[in-house]
Design a protein around this motif. Structure first.
Motif, PDB file in Angstrom:
ATOM      1  N   UNK A 132       0.851  -1.188   0.000  1.00 39.01           N
ATOM      2  CA  UNK A 132       0.000   0.000   0.000  1.00 39.01           C
ATOM      3  C   UNK A 132       0.881   1.230   0.000  1.00 39.01           C
ATOM      4  N   UNK A 133       0.455   2.243  -0.759  1.00 38.22           N
ATOM      5  CA  UNK A 133       1.191   3.493  -0.874  1.00 38.22           C
ATOM      6  C   UNK A 133       0.520   4.533   0.017  1.00 38.22           C
ATOM      7  N   UNK A 134       1.321   5.399   0.628  1.00 40.81           N
ATOM      8  CA  UNK A 134       0.801   6.322   1.633  1.00 40.81           C
ATOM      9  C   UNK A 134       1.159   7.769   1.315  1.00 40.81           C
ATOM     10  N   UNK A 135       0.233   8.666   1.645  1.00 37.79           N
ATOM     11  CA  UNK A 135       0.466  10.111   1.575  1.00 37.79           C
ATOM     12  C   UNK A 135       0.225  10.658   2.974  1.00 37.79           C
ATOM     13  N   UNK A 136       1.205  11.361   3.528  1.00 38.96           N
ATOM     14  CA  UNK A 136       1.083  11.954   4.852  1.00 38.96           C
ATOM     15  C   UNK A 136       1.166  13.472   4.742  1.00 38.96           C
ATOM     16  N   UNK A 137       0.271  14.168   5.418  1.00 35.59           N
ATOM     17  CA  UNK A 137       0.229  15.622   5.315  1.00 35.59           C
ATOM     18  C   UNK A 137       1.407  16.301   6.000  1.00 35.59           C
ATOM     19  N   UNK A 138       1.861  17.400   5.418  1.00 35.89           N
ATOM     20  CA  UNK A 138       2.925  18.211   6.003  1.00 35.89           C
ATOM     21  C   UNK A 138       4.311  17.702   5.671  1.00 35.89           C
ATOM     22  N   UNK A 139       5.284  18.605   5.653  1.00 33.55           N
ATOM     23  CA  UNK A 139       6.658  18.194   5.385  1.00 33.55           C
ATOM     24  C   UNK A 139       7.243  17.378   6.530  1.00 33.55           C
ATOM     25  N   UNK A 140       6.783  17.649   7.769  1.00 32.67           N
ATOM     26  CA  UNK A 140       7.289  16.889   8.903  1.00 32.67           C
ATOM     27  C   UNK A 140       6.338  15.763   9.305  1.00 32.67           C
ATOM     28  N   UNK A 141       5.315  15.525   8.465  1.00 37.89           N
ATOM     29  CA  UNK A 141       4.346  14.439   8.680  1.00 37.89           C
ATOM     30  C   UNK A 141       3.705  14.503  10.049  1.00 37.89           C
ATOM     31  N   UNK A 142       3.466  15.719  10.529  1.00 40.90           N
ATOM     32  CA  UNK A 142       2.741  15.874  11.781  1.00 40.90           C
ATOM     33  C   UNK A 142       3.554  15.602  13.024  1.00 40.90           C
ATOM     34  N   UNK A 143       4.864  15.431  12.861  1.00 50.30           N
ATOM     35  CA  UNK A 143       5.709  15.249  14.033  1.00 50.30           C
ATOM     36  C   UNK A 143       5.875  13.818  14.492  1.00 50.30           C
ATOM     37  N   UNK A 144       5.302  12.847  13.779  1.00 53.79           N
ATOM     38  CA  UNK A 144       5.528  11.463  14.161  1.00 53.79           C
ATOM     39  C   UNK A 144       4.255  10.677  14.338  1.00 53.79           C
ATOM     40  N   UNK A 145       4.361   9.613  15.157  1.00 54.20           N
ATOM     41  CA  UNK A 145       3.274   8.657  15.344  1.00 54.20           C
ATOM     42  C   UNK A 145       2.837   8.673  16.797  1.00 54.20           C
ATOM     43  N   UNK A 146       1.526   8.597  17.029  1.00 53.97           N
ATOM     44  CA  UNK A 146       0.979   8.444  18.371  1.00 53.97           C
ATOM     45  C   UNK A 146       0.445   7.015  18.486  1.00 53.97           C
ATOM     46  N   UNK A 147       1.015   6.226  19.400  1.00 51.15           N
ATOM     47  CA  UNK A 147       0.651   4.821  19.507  1.00 51.15           C
ATOM     48  C   UNK A 147      -0.393   4.587  20.588  1.00 51.15           C
ATOM     49  N   UNK A 148      -1.298   3.653  20.331  1.00 49.28           N
ATOM     50  CA  UNK A 148      -2.220   3.220  21.369  1.00 49.28           C
ATOM     51  C   UNK A 148      -1.395   2.637  22.522  1.00 49.28           C
ATOM     52  N   UNK A 149      -1.804   2.867  23.769  1.00 46.45           N
ATOM     53  CA  UNK A 149      -0.977   2.431  24.912  1.00 46.45           C
ATOM     54  C   UNK A 149      -0.595   0.965  24.877  1.00 46.45           C
ATOM     55  N   UNK A 150      -1.512   0.091  24.461  1.00 46.46           N
ATOM     56  CA  UNK A 150      -1.199  -1.337  24.480  1.00 46.46           C
ATOM     57  C   UNK A 150      -0.094  -1.701  23.496  1.00 46.46           C
ATOM     58  N   UNK A 151       0.082  -0.890  22.447  1.00 46.23           N
ATOM     59  CA  UNK A 151       1.153  -1.150  21.479  1.00 46.23           C
ATOM     60  C   UNK A 151       2.510  -0.908  22.126  1.00 46.23           C
ATOM     61  N   UNK A 152       2.613   0.179  22.873  1.00 49.29           N
ATOM     62  CA  UNK A 152       3.868   0.499  23.565  1.00 49.29           C
ATOM     63  C   UNK A 152       4.177  -0.558  24.623  1.00 49.29           C
ATOM     64  N   UNK A 153       3.151  -1.009  25.340  1.00 47.45           N
ATOM     65  CA  UNK A 153       3.352  -2.027  26.375  1.00 47.45           C
ATOM     66  C   UNK A 153       3.764  -3.357  25.762  1.00 47.45           C
ATOM     67  N   UNK A 154       3.112  -3.747  24.668  1.00 46.68           N
ATOM     68  CA  UNK A 154       3.475  -5.007  23.997  1.00 46.68           C
ATOM     69  C   UNK A 154       4.903  -4.945  23.458  1.00 46.68           C
ATOM     70  N   UNK A 155       5.283  -3.792  22.915  1.00 48.97           N
ATOM     71  CA  UNK A 155       6.627  -3.651  22.344  1.00 48.97           C
ATOM     72  C   UNK A 155       7.695  -3.810  23.418  1.00 48.97           C
ATOM     73  N   UNK A 156       7.438  -3.259  24.602  1.00 50.08           N
ATOM     74  CA  UNK A 156       8.408  -3.374  25.692  1.00 50.08           C
ATOM     75  C   UNK A 156       8.607  -4.828  26.093  1.00 50.08           C
ATOM     76  N   UNK A 157       7.533  -5.619  26.023  1.00 48.61           N
ATOM     77  CA  UNK A 157       7.637  -7.046  26.346  1.00 48.61           C
ATOM     78  C   UNK A 157       8.507  -7.789  25.342  1.00 48.61           C
TER      79      UNK A 157
END
Length: 321
Positions: A132-157
């Motif tokens: 899939x091809x993606x288009x993100x608004x802005x030159x800085x793409x909005x400053x990054x990604x905001x993750x759902x809390x469970x994603x951050x917790x799973x990643x730490x595991x």
């Protein structure tokens, strides 16, 4: 501009350089086989390993995600627009705090202007590797990604820690957060409450356009897909047109800012003052501002191309609940 100079602004599908460690879920089972691509702009990768093909500012970013069957991208959101069109495969997009508020399945050529202000994820539900091809608004793409809390917790595991700076650290490699740098905080309940939970019925009419509908609408002129008067009415900082053999013209035109051509079907011949190139599905071409050019199919048969150009609109929320 010479053909050699223009070739530096063309990213061929077969030359795309993937990154498998781009995001926090790179070790999480079910998401650990993703490939992420940054084609134009800085993108939103959290890894220094991400290769950027074209760094010229366009007012938006172009990227891509490639995934084997049943591999998914975890729930997240952005501060600016995120638009996907399917190049290959069959994809399920889902959204909401837990990914259960709604979903839609997209086929090749379909496009989804995902509302901001909601968590979203996607998975390849086809039988082969898909892109899939993606288009993100802005030159800085909005400053990054905001993750759902469970994603951050799973990643730490599974050994990955995201710093408050937006940089990833892999504890499996012995990496640790630098002194004085805290981990990315989980969203508070107040922040989570601001995220929308729209149903499928609420999202589909104004945010999804189907390939064959656009083919029909582009029978005489390019179909305005995203824009103030578009099929999907929005002003995310860029406009997207859909062009077919019936709506393509050999008459050259130019823009006052860089534009991007992205074939989804067929081969396209691009002529400009100084040269010519042929684009295939999956190729991405950045056309310089002020350069007169045209794009037409180079052979008979099915063909379709997405055209993107930035606008002066400030990228912002599209989902207001």
């Amino acid at each position: 501009m010479t053909p050699q100079e223009m070739e530096q602004r063309i990213v061929r599908y077969g030359e795309l350089i993937p990154c498998k460690t781009a995001f926090i879920d790179a070790h999480t089972p079910g998401s650990d086989q993703k490939e992420n691509f940054t084609i134009i702009g800085g993108g939103v990768s959290e890894s220094p390993d991400q290769h950027v093909h074209i760094t010229i500012p366009h007012g938006f970013n172009i990227g891509a995600a490639g995934q084997p069957p049943r591999v998914r991208n975890s729930l997240h959101d952005h501060n600016t627009a995120e638009v996907f069109f399917v190049l290959s495969g069959r994809w399920r997009f889902f959204w909401g705090r837990w990914g259960t508020a709604g979903e839609v399945t997209l086929e090749p050529g379909d496009i989804f202007n995902i509302p901001t202000g909601i968590f979203r994820g996607f998975e390849n539900i086809g039988t082969e590797y898909g892109m899939i091809m993606a288009i993100l608004g802005g030159d800085d793409a909005g400053g990054g990604v905001n993750w759902a809390p469970q994603v951050i917790e799973d990643a730490a595991d599974h050994g990955l820690v995201l710093a408050e700076t937006g940089k990833l650290y892999d504890t499996k490699k012995g990496e640790r957060l630098p002194a004085g740098v805290a981990p990315m905080p989980l969203m508070s309940e107040a922040e989570l409450a601001k995220r929308g939970e729209p149903t499928t019925a609420e999202v589909l009419p104004n945010h999804v356009a189907r390939y064959w509908d656009m083919v029909a609408l582009a029978d005489r002129a390019p179909c305005k897909v995203i824009g103030e008067t578009g099929l999907l009415r929005d002003r995310p900082g860029f406009e997207v047109d859909f062009i077919t053999p019936d709506s393509a013209t050999k008459a050259k035109h130019s823009h006052d800012r860089p534009s991007v051509l992205m074939p989804v079907k067929g081969h396209w011949r691009v002529d400009w003052d100084g040269g010519r190139a042929t684009l295939a599905p999956g190729d991405t071409m950045s056309v310089p501002e002020g350069l007169a050019h045209s794009a037409v199919p180079s052979m008979t048969g099915e063909a379709a191309l997405y055209h993107i150009v930035g606008t002066d609109d400030v990228p912002g929320p599209t989902w207001k609940g």
